[in-house]
Design a protein around this motif. Sequence first.
Motif, mmCIF file in Angstrom:
data_model
loop_
_atom_site.group_PDB
_atom_site.id
_atom_site.type_symbol
_atom_site.label_atom_id
_atom_site.label_comp_id
_atom_site.label_asym_id
_atom_site.label_seq_id
_atom_site.Cartn_x
_atom_site.Cartn_y
_atom_site.Cartn_z
ATOM 1 N N GLU A 80 -17.747 20.634 49.149
ATOM 2 C CA GLU A 80 -16.323 20.980 49.102
ATOM 3 C C GLU A 80 -15.798 20.896 47.669
ATOM 4 O O GLU A 80 -15.028 21.757 47.228
ATOM 5 C CB GLU A 80 -15.526 20.057 50.023
ATOM 6 C CG GLU A 80 -14.048 20.318 50.022
ATOM 7 C CD GLU A 80 -13.661 21.641 50.641
ATOM 8 O OE1 GLU A 80 -12.535 22.091 50.377
ATOM 9 O OE2 GLU A 80 -14.471 22.242 51.373
ATOM 10 N N LEU A 81 -16.200 19.869 46.943
ATOM 11 C CA LEU A 81 -15.742 19.728 45.555
ATOM 12 C C LEU A 81 -16.236 20.880 44.687
ATOM 13 O O LEU A 81 -15.482 21.413 43.869
ATOM 14 C CB LEU A 81 -16.206 18.393 44.978
ATOM 15 C CG LEU A 81 -15.490 17.153 45.507
ATOM 16 C CD1 LEU A 81 -16.162 15.891 44.987
ATOM 17 C CD2 LEU A 81 -14.024 17.181 45.130
ATOM 18 N N ARG A 82 -17.502 21.267 44.855
ATOM 19 C CA ARG A 82 -18.021 22.402 44.076
ATOM 20 C C ARG A 82 -17.246 23.682 44.407
ATOM 21 O O ARG A 82 -16.886 24.450 43.514
ATOM 22 C CB ARG A 82 -19.509 22.596 44.345
ATOM 23 C CG ARG A 82 -20.397 21.638 43.601
ATOM 24 C CD ARG A 82 -21.862 22.019 43.692
ATOM 25 N NE ARG A 82 -22.386 21.956 45.037
ATOM 26 C CZ ARG A 82 -22.901 20.865 45.607
ATOM 27 N NH1 ARG A 82 -22.958 19.737 44.924
ATOM 28 N NH2 ARG A 82 -23.362 20.897 46.823
ATOM 29 N N THR A 83 -16.979 23.887 45.695
ATOM 30 C CA THR A 83 -16.250 25.086 46.114
ATOM 31 C C THR A 83 -14.845 25.104 45.513
ATOM 32 O O THR A 83 -14.409 26.121 44.962
ATOM 33 C CB THR A 83 -16.157 25.135 47.652
ATOM 34 O OG1 THR A 83 -17.476 25.124 48.185
ATOM 35 C CG2 THR A 83 -15.430 26.366 48.119
ATOM 36 N N GLN A 84 -14.160 23.991 45.603
ATOM 37 C CA GLN A 84 -12.806 23.920 45.062
ATOM 38 C C GLN A 84 -12.813 24.045 43.535
ATOM 39 O O GLN A 84 -11.900 24.646 42.960
ATOM 40 C CB GLN A 84 -12.130 22.616 45.485
ATOM 41 C CG GLN A 84 -11.844 22.519 46.962
ATOM 42 C CD GLN A 84 -10.879 23.587 47.443
ATOM 43 O OE1 GLN A 84 -9.968 23.994 46.726
ATOM 44 N NE2 GLN A 84 -11.095 24.045 48.664
ATOM 45 N N ALA A 85 -13.827 23.483 42.876
ATOM 46 C CA ALA A 85 -13.913 23.592 41.413
ATOM 47 C C ALA A 85 -14.101 25.047 40.998
ATOM 48 O O ALA A 85 -13.512 25.500 40.012
ATOM 49 C CB ALA A 85 -15.057 22.726 40.889
ATOM 50 N N ILE A 86 -14.893 25.784 41.745
ATOM 51 C CA ILE A 86 -15.091 27.210 41.451
ATOM 52 C C ILE A 86 -13.772 27.956 41.623
ATOM 53 O O ILE A 86 -13.398 28.786 40.793
ATOM 54 C CB ILE A 86 -16.190 27.807 42.352
ATOM 55 C CG1 ILE A 86 -17.551 27.248 41.944
ATOM 56 C CG2 ILE A 86 -16.193 29.327 42.291
ATOM 57 C CD1 ILE A 86 -18.672 27.562 42.912
ATOM 58 N N LYS A 87 -13.050 27.646 42.693
ATOM 59 C CA LYS A 87 -11.768 28.314 42.930
ATOM 60 C C LYS A 87 -10.747 28.017 41.833
ATOM 61 O O LYS A 87 -9.912 28.853 41.516
ATOM 62 C CB LYS A 87 -11.189 27.886 44.282
ATOM 63 C CG LYS A 87 -11.906 28.488 45.454
ATOM 64 C CD LYS A 87 -11.273 28.033 46.757
ATOM 65 C CE LYS A 87 -12.009 28.603 47.952
ATOM 66 N NZ LYS A 87 -11.416 28.121 49.221
ATOM 67 N N VAL A 96 -18.100 19.210 36.597
ATOM 68 C CA VAL A 96 -16.788 18.748 37.060
ATOM 69 C C VAL A 96 -16.977 17.742 38.192
ATOM 70 O O VAL A 96 -16.359 16.676 38.207
ATOM 71 C CB VAL A 96 -15.922 19.939 37.521
ATOM 72 C CG1 VAL A 96 -14.650 19.457 38.179
ATOM 73 C CG2 VAL A 96 -15.618 20.860 36.354
ATOM 74 N N VAL A 97 -17.851 18.056 39.137
ATOM 75 C CA VAL A 97 -18.087 17.178 40.285
ATOM 76 C C VAL A 97 -18.665 15.839 39.832
ATOM 77 O O VAL A 97 -18.306 14.791 40.367
ATOM 78 C CB VAL A 97 -19.010 17.871 41.314
ATOM 79 C CG1 VAL A 97 -19.460 16.913 42.386
ATOM 80 C CG2 VAL A 97 -18.302 19.071 41.924
ATOM 81 N N LYS A 98 -19.524 15.872 38.824
ATOM 82 C CA LYS A 98 -20.126 14.627 38.333
ATOM 83 C C LYS A 98 -19.097 13.739 37.638
ATOM 84 O O LYS A 98 -19.202 12.521 37.676
ATOM 85 C CB LYS A 98 -21.265 14.931 37.365
ATOM 86 C CG LYS A 98 -22.495 15.481 38.036
ATOM 87 C CD LYS A 98 -23.554 15.836 37.020
ATOM 88 C CE LYS A 98 -24.727 16.540 37.664
ATOM 89 N NZ LYS A 98 -25.709 16.980 36.672
#
Length: 179
Positions: A80-87, A96-98
């Motif tokens: 979910e974090l990766r998806t939201q970061a891409i958006k 960003v997630v790290k």
Amino acid sequence: MECASEMGIPQDLVKEKECDGMDEDVEELRVQLKQAQHEIEVSKSEINQMLAQREETERVYTEKLAQINHARDQDAIMAELRTQAIKLGAHNPEDVVKLIDKSTLTRDENGVIMGAQDVLERARKERAYLFNSHAGSGRQSGTTVSAPSPQPGEPVSFDARRISGADYEAQKWQFLAKK
């Protein structure tokens, strides 16, 4: 007659013959009673061992289940974090997630990640260098592969003098077939 008095039976009711057999029977019954009591104790200890093994198995199972559920929740949170970061236009969503604090994120009963958007918005404000100045489409951020847009222009004219003989014959038959 002693045996009858030991057992509480009136002596006048018991004959001496019966008393001799009763002593043996009573002794045999005592031995059987002791064996039965020993078997009961052995069975109780076996039952207690089985209960202890069952409790240990349940404890181990509960721990493993908790570990699996935690790992599953962490995987869902990371996705979910990766998806939201891409958006939000992250240059590198993995970085960003790290870098963000994931301790406040939880997953509810329905599987929805609670707090992901807030954490990423805070990261976008605090670490703006990780994000584009504005969130663009996937094609602009390089996260989606698509064909280039068609470009307007003049159609290329057909010159029969510059094509091969086989292409000329194919074009000729196509032209004649239209009539």
